[in-house]
Design a protein around this motif. Sequence first.
Motif, PDB file in Angstrom:
ATOM      1  N   ARG A   1       9.095   8.888   3.182  1.00  0.00           N
ATOM      2  CA  ARG A   1       9.675   7.730   2.340  1.00  0.00           C
ATOM      3  C   ARG A   1       8.598   6.876   2.120  1.00  0.00           C
ATOM      4  N   HIS A   2       7.633   6.457   2.957  1.00  0.00           N
ATOM      5  CA  HIS A   2       6.661   5.442   2.779  1.00  0.00           C
ATOM      6  C   HIS A   2       5.774   5.778   1.688  1.00  0.00           C
ATOM      7  N   LYS A   3       5.519   7.486   1.662  1.00  0.00           N
ATOM      8  CA  LYS A   3       4.823   7.727   0.416  1.00  0.00           C
ATOM      9  C   LYS A   3       5.192   7.470  -0.801  1.00  0.00           C
ATOM     10  N   VAL A   4       6.410   7.556  -0.899  1.00  0.00           N
ATOM     11  CA  VAL A   4       7.429   7.415  -1.927  1.00  0.00           C
ATOM     12  C   VAL A   4       7.216   6.056  -2.405  1.00  0.00           C
ATOM     13  N   LEU A   5       7.430   5.029  -1.531  1.00  0.00           N
ATOM     14  CA  LEU A   5       7.116   3.648  -1.647  1.00  0.00           C
ATOM     15  C   LEU A   5       5.880   3.338  -2.036  1.00  0.00           C
ATOM     16  N   ASP A   6       4.731   3.803  -1.543  1.00  0.00           N
ATOM     17  CA  ASP A   6       3.444   3.579  -2.334  1.00  0.00           C
ATOM     18  C   ASP A   6       3.210   3.969  -3.544  1.00  0.00           C
ATOM     19  N   LEU A   7       3.937   5.332  -3.952  1.00  0.00           N
ATOM     20  CA  LEU A   7       3.968   5.808  -5.405  1.00  0.00           C
ATOM     21  C   LEU A   7       4.398   4.755  -6.416  1.00  0.00           C
ATOM     22  N   VAL A   8       5.779   4.413  -5.845  1.00  0.00           N
ATOM     23  CA  VAL A   8       6.513   3.360  -6.793  1.00  0.00           C
ATOM     24  C   VAL A   8       5.592   2.098  -7.269  1.00  0.00           C
ATOM     25  N   GLY A   9       5.166   1.548  -5.990  1.00  0.00           N
ATOM     26  CA  GLY A   9       4.322   0.536  -6.034  1.00  0.00           C
ATOM     27  C   GLY A   9       3.214   0.661  -7.111  1.00  0.00           C
ATOM     28  N   ASP A  10       2.376   1.746  -6.767  1.00  0.00           N
ATOM     29  CA  ASP A  10       1.289   2.059  -7.654  1.00  0.00           C
ATOM     30  C   ASP A  10       1.367   2.176  -9.070  1.00  0.00           C
ATOM     31  N   LEU A  11       2.646   3.002  -9.184  1.00  0.00           N
ATOM     32  CA  LEU A  11       3.011   3.369 -10.656  1.00  0.00           C
ATOM     33  C   LEU A  11       3.328   2.076 -11.596  1.00  0.00           C
ATOM     34  N   MET A  12       3.615   0.955 -10.642  1.00  0.00           N
ATOM     35  CA  MET A  12       4.063  -0.362 -11.240  1.00  0.00           C
ATOM     36  C   MET A  12       2.947  -1.220 -11.782  1.00  0.00           C
ATOM     37  N   LEU A  13       1.623  -0.665 -11.344  1.00  0.00           N
ATOM     38  CA  LEU A  13       0.370  -1.018 -11.773  1.00  0.00           C
ATOM     39  C   LEU A  13       0.205  -0.846 -13.296  1.00  0.00           C
ATOM     40  N   LEU A  14       1.108  -0.031 -13.946  1.00  0.00           N
ATOM     41  CA  LEU A  14       1.290   0.153 -15.372  1.00  0.00           C
ATOM     42  C   LEU A  14       1.696  -1.088 -16.030  1.00  0.00           C
ATOM     43  N   GLY A  15       2.376  -2.171 -15.109  1.00  0.00           N
ATOM     44  CA  GLY A  15       2.958  -3.352 -15.714  1.00  0.00           C
ATOM     45  C   GLY A  15       4.199  -3.266 -16.131  1.00  0.00           C
ATOM     46  N   LYS A  16       4.775  -2.165 -16.472  1.00  0.00           N
ATOM     47  CA  LYS A  16       6.102  -2.196 -17.029  1.00  0.00           C
ATOM     48  C   LYS A  16       6.991  -0.803 -16.312  1.00  0.00           C
ATOM     49  N   PRO A  17       8.179  -0.971 -16.203  1.00  0.00           N
ATOM     50  CA  PRO A  17       9.030   0.142 -15.571  1.00  0.00           C
ATOM     51  C   PRO A  17       8.532   1.397 -16.433  1.00  0.00           C
ATOM     52  N   ILE A  18       9.204   2.641 -15.623  1.00  0.00           N
ATOM     53  CA  ILE A  18       8.520   3.967 -16.217  1.00  0.00           C
ATOM     54  C   ILE A  18       9.689   4.733 -16.022  1.00  0.00           C
ATOM     55  N   LYS A  19       9.773   5.960 -16.991  1.00  0.00           N
ATOM     56  CA  LYS A  19      10.757   6.996 -17.107  1.00  0.00           C
ATOM     57  C   LYS A  19       9.947   8.409 -16.878  1.00  0.00           C
ATOM     58  N   GLY A  20      10.207   9.078 -15.980  1.00  0.00           N
ATOM     59  CA  GLY A  20       9.750  10.205 -15.589  1.00  0.00           C
ATOM     60  C   GLY A  20       9.782  10.804 -14.181  1.00  0.00           C
ATOM     61  N   HIS A  21       9.635  11.935 -13.894  1.00  0.00           N
ATOM     62  CA  HIS A  21       9.986  12.666 -12.803  1.00  0.00           C
ATOM     63  C   HIS A  21       8.555  12.828 -12.031  1.00  0.00           C
ATOM     64  N   PHE A  22       8.242  12.294 -10.839  1.00  0.00           N
ATOM     65  CA  PHE A  22       7.034  12.698 -10.426  1.00  0.00           C
ATOM     66  C   PHE A  22       6.988  13.489  -9.074  1.00  0.00           C
ATOM     67  N   ILE A  23       6.419  14.353  -8.952  1.00  0.00           N
ATOM     68  CA  ILE A  23       6.392  15.031  -7.822  1.00  0.00           C
ATOM     69  C   ILE A  23       5.133  15.189  -7.115  1.00  0.00           C
ATOM     70  N   GLY A  24       4.821  14.723  -5.789  1.00  0.00           N
ATOM     71  CA  GLY A  24       3.646  14.644  -5.019  1.00  0.00           C
ATOM     72  C   GLY A  24       3.679  15.815  -3.884  1.00  0.00           C
ATOM     73  N   PHE A  25       2.552  16.097  -3.731  1.00  0.00           N
ATOM     74  CA  PHE A  25       2.286  17.048  -2.242  1.00  0.00           C
ATOM     75  C   PHE A  25       0.736  16.535  -1.850  1.00  0.00           C
ATOM     76  N   ARG A  26       1.001  15.764  -0.713  1.00  0.00           N
ATOM     77  CA  ARG A  26      -0.247  15.396   0.073  1.00  0.00           C
ATOM     78  C   ARG A  26      -0.978  14.370  -0.797  1.00  0.00           C
ATOM     79  N   SER A  27      -0.334  13.848  -1.742  1.00  0.00           N
ATOM     80  CA  SER A  27      -1.065  12.881  -2.683  1.00  0.00           C
ATOM     81  C   SER A  27      -0.925  11.463  -2.031  1.00  0.00           C
TER      82      SER A  27
END
Length: 276
Positions: free
Chosen positions: A236-262
Amino acid sequence: MQKTITFPSEVSGMAINGSCQSTVMFEPAKPDTGIVFIRNDLLEKPEVECLPNYAFVNKRWSSLMKDGVYIEHTEHVLAAIAALEITNIRIHLNCPYLPVISDFSSWGFMQALLEAVPITQTAPKKFIAVKEPLWVLDSFETKGGNRYDSLLLGLPSTNFSITYLLNYPDKEIPTQLAHFSTAKDDQSLSEFAKARSFILDSEYDSMMQLFGENIKKCLMIPSDKTKLRWSNEIARHKVLDLVGDLMLLGKPIKGHFIGFRSGHSANIDMVRLLNR
């Protein structure tokens, strides 16, 4: 529609490197402002916009840097902003570092933003959409000498969702899966806000040099694994980190992201791919 906050609010805690007390003040912003950080501790109070060109990974956290001005440890505050769908906000800092609060989670930031009363604005929301499959593939070697692949996929979708699989066979962490989606029938992102960061017991000495006294707020694995708030809290915390990092785009995003050990490095690489 775009969204900001109604009132200023602030939150304080120890800087992530343990060097000083950090205070963040959230301020409402006009439509199309985006997310802007302001270094009040510097003479000219320089502003650093939350944009992918300024994003980078520093040690074990994500950061921004513009013209030599640093904003360190952005992922947890940006995850809280994303969870509340805030698009326009000004964030004042008294030092380069965002504070560590609520045990290295996003919960304290969410509470401060909720106290500021998020409010809808008149301008339509602008999204960044994944238009074609994207991927970041990497590999790394553990201290035990084992080499593993990591993968982060970005796929087109009509909403925003993340699926994360955590699996480290040579470490005392059980395999964990976490998923969230903005679709109405799935878990909301706010349910992930209390998920805490973690370190391995074997990393304690080296991480003490990075985090200082903040290390006491991290989950220690395996010694703390029976104290998890959820059986998949680490994923869950890995999901949280990914959400925060994707917000570095400066805008909300539409997409499905799949992380494996990332982790943060792959997340920032994905941000750069999406910015092309």
